[in-house]
Design a protein around this motif. Structure first.
Motif, PDB file in Angstrom:
ATOM      1  N   UNK A  16       0.843  -1.178   0.000  1.00 26.56           N
ATOM      2  CA  UNK A  16       0.000   0.000   0.000  1.00 26.56           C
ATOM      3  C   UNK A  16       0.881   1.231   0.000  1.00 26.56           C
ATOM      4  N   UNK A  17       0.526   2.182  -0.831  1.00 27.63           N
ATOM      5  CA  UNK A  17       1.273   3.429  -0.847  1.00 27.63           C
ATOM      6  C   UNK A  17       0.603   4.412   0.108  1.00 27.63           C
ATOM      7  N   UNK A  18       1.268   5.492   0.362  1.00 29.91           N
ATOM      8  CA  UNK A  18       0.696   6.479   1.259  1.00 29.91           C
ATOM      9  C   UNK A  18      -0.509   7.140   0.592  1.00 29.91           C
ATOM     10  N   UNK A  19      -1.370   7.708   1.400  1.00 30.92           N
ATOM     11  CA  UNK A  19      -2.591   8.314   0.866  1.00 30.92           C
ATOM     12  C   UNK A  19      -2.270   9.518   0.002  1.00 30.92           C
ATOM     13  N   UNK A  20      -1.178  10.177   0.257  1.00 30.95           N
ATOM     14  CA  UNK A  20      -0.802  11.334  -0.537  1.00 30.95           C
ATOM     15  C   UNK A  20      -0.464  10.915  -1.965  1.00 30.95           C
ATOM     16  N   UNK A  21       0.312   9.847  -2.119  1.00 28.04           N
ATOM     17  CA  UNK A  21       0.656   9.358  -3.452  1.00 28.04           C
ATOM     18  C   UNK A  21      -0.563   8.809  -4.161  1.00 28.04           C
ATOM     19  N   UNK A  22      -1.419   8.122  -3.453  1.00 29.25           N
ATOM     20  CA  UNK A  22      -2.588   7.496  -4.062  1.00 29.25           C
ATOM     21  C   UNK A  22      -3.576   8.538  -4.550  1.00 29.25           C
ATOM     22  N   UNK A  23      -3.704   9.664  -3.869  1.00 24.75           N
ATOM     23  CA  UNK A  23      -4.665  10.670  -4.285  1.00 24.75           C
ATOM     24  C   UNK A  23      -4.099  11.590  -5.363  1.00 24.75           C
ATOM     25  N   UNK A  24      -2.808  11.748  -5.423  1.00 19.40           N
ATOM     26  CA  UNK A  24      -2.191  12.673  -6.377  1.00 19.40           C
ATOM     27  C   UNK A  24      -2.068  12.066  -7.768  1.00 19.40           C
ATOM     28  N   UNK A  25      -1.675  10.816  -7.842  1.00 20.80           N
ATOM     29  CA  UNK A  25      -1.399  10.198  -9.129  1.00 20.80           C
ATOM     30  C   UNK A  25      -2.613  10.124 -10.053  1.00 20.80           C
ATOM     31  N   UNK A  35      -5.286  11.997 -10.102  1.00 22.68           N
ATOM     32  CA  UNK A  35      -5.665  13.350 -10.519  1.00 22.68           C
ATOM     33  C   UNK A  35      -4.706  13.881 -11.576  1.00 22.68           C
ATOM     34  N   UNK A  36      -3.428  13.659 -11.373  1.00 22.08           N
ATOM     35  CA  UNK A  36      -2.435  14.154 -12.315  1.00 22.08           C
ATOM     36  C   UNK A  36      -2.567  13.459 -13.655  1.00 22.08           C
ATOM     37  N   UNK A  37      -2.709  12.143 -13.650  1.00 26.83           N
ATOM     38  CA  UNK A  37      -2.842  11.426 -14.919  1.00 26.83           C
ATOM     39  C   UNK A  37      -4.153  11.761 -15.599  1.00 26.83           C
ATOM     40  N   UNK A  38      -5.223  11.983 -14.830  1.00 29.27           N
ATOM     41  CA  UNK A  38      -6.511  12.361 -15.423  1.00 29.27           C
ATOM     42  C   UNK A  38      -6.392  13.717 -16.106  1.00 29.27           C
TER      43      UNK A  38
END
Length: 78
Positions: free
Chosen positions: A26-35, A37-40
Motif C-alpha cells: 500500500x502506498x501512502x494516501x498522498x501518493x494514491x490521491x495525487x497520481x 488526478x495528475x494522470x486524469x
C-alpha cells in the motif's frame, strides 16, 4: 515512526493441504490521491490531446535527427 504498510502474510491451513500467501503493498494516501488526478488531467481533455500531439512531434524530430546523423556518417564519402 510510521507503521509498515507493506508486507507478506503467510498462513497454513490445518484442515487442507493448501497454503495461502498474500502480498500487500500500500502506498501512502498522498501518493494514491495525487497520481490519478495528475494522470486524469494530463491524459484527457484538450490538455491531454495537446500533450500527445507535442510528444508525437518531439518523438518524430528525435528519430528524424538520429536518422539524418546516422545516414550522414554511413554514406559519407571517403
Amino acid at each position: 515512526m510510521q507503521s509498515q504498510e507493506s508486507g507478506v502474510h503467510y498462513s497454513r491451513w490445518d484442515s487442507s493441504s493448501r497454503d495461502e500467501i498474500s502480498m500487500t503493498a500500500m502506498s501512502s494516501t498522498e501518493e494514491a490521491s495525487c497520481s490519478p488526478r495528475l494522470s486524469q488531467k494530463l491524459c484527457s481533455g484538450k490538455l491531454g490531446i495537446a500533450m500527445k500531439v507535442l510528444g508525437g512531434v518531439a518523438l518524430f524530430w528525435i528519430i528524424f535527427i538520429l536518422g539524418y546523423v546516422t545516414g550522414y556518417y554511413v554514406h559519407k564519402c571517403k
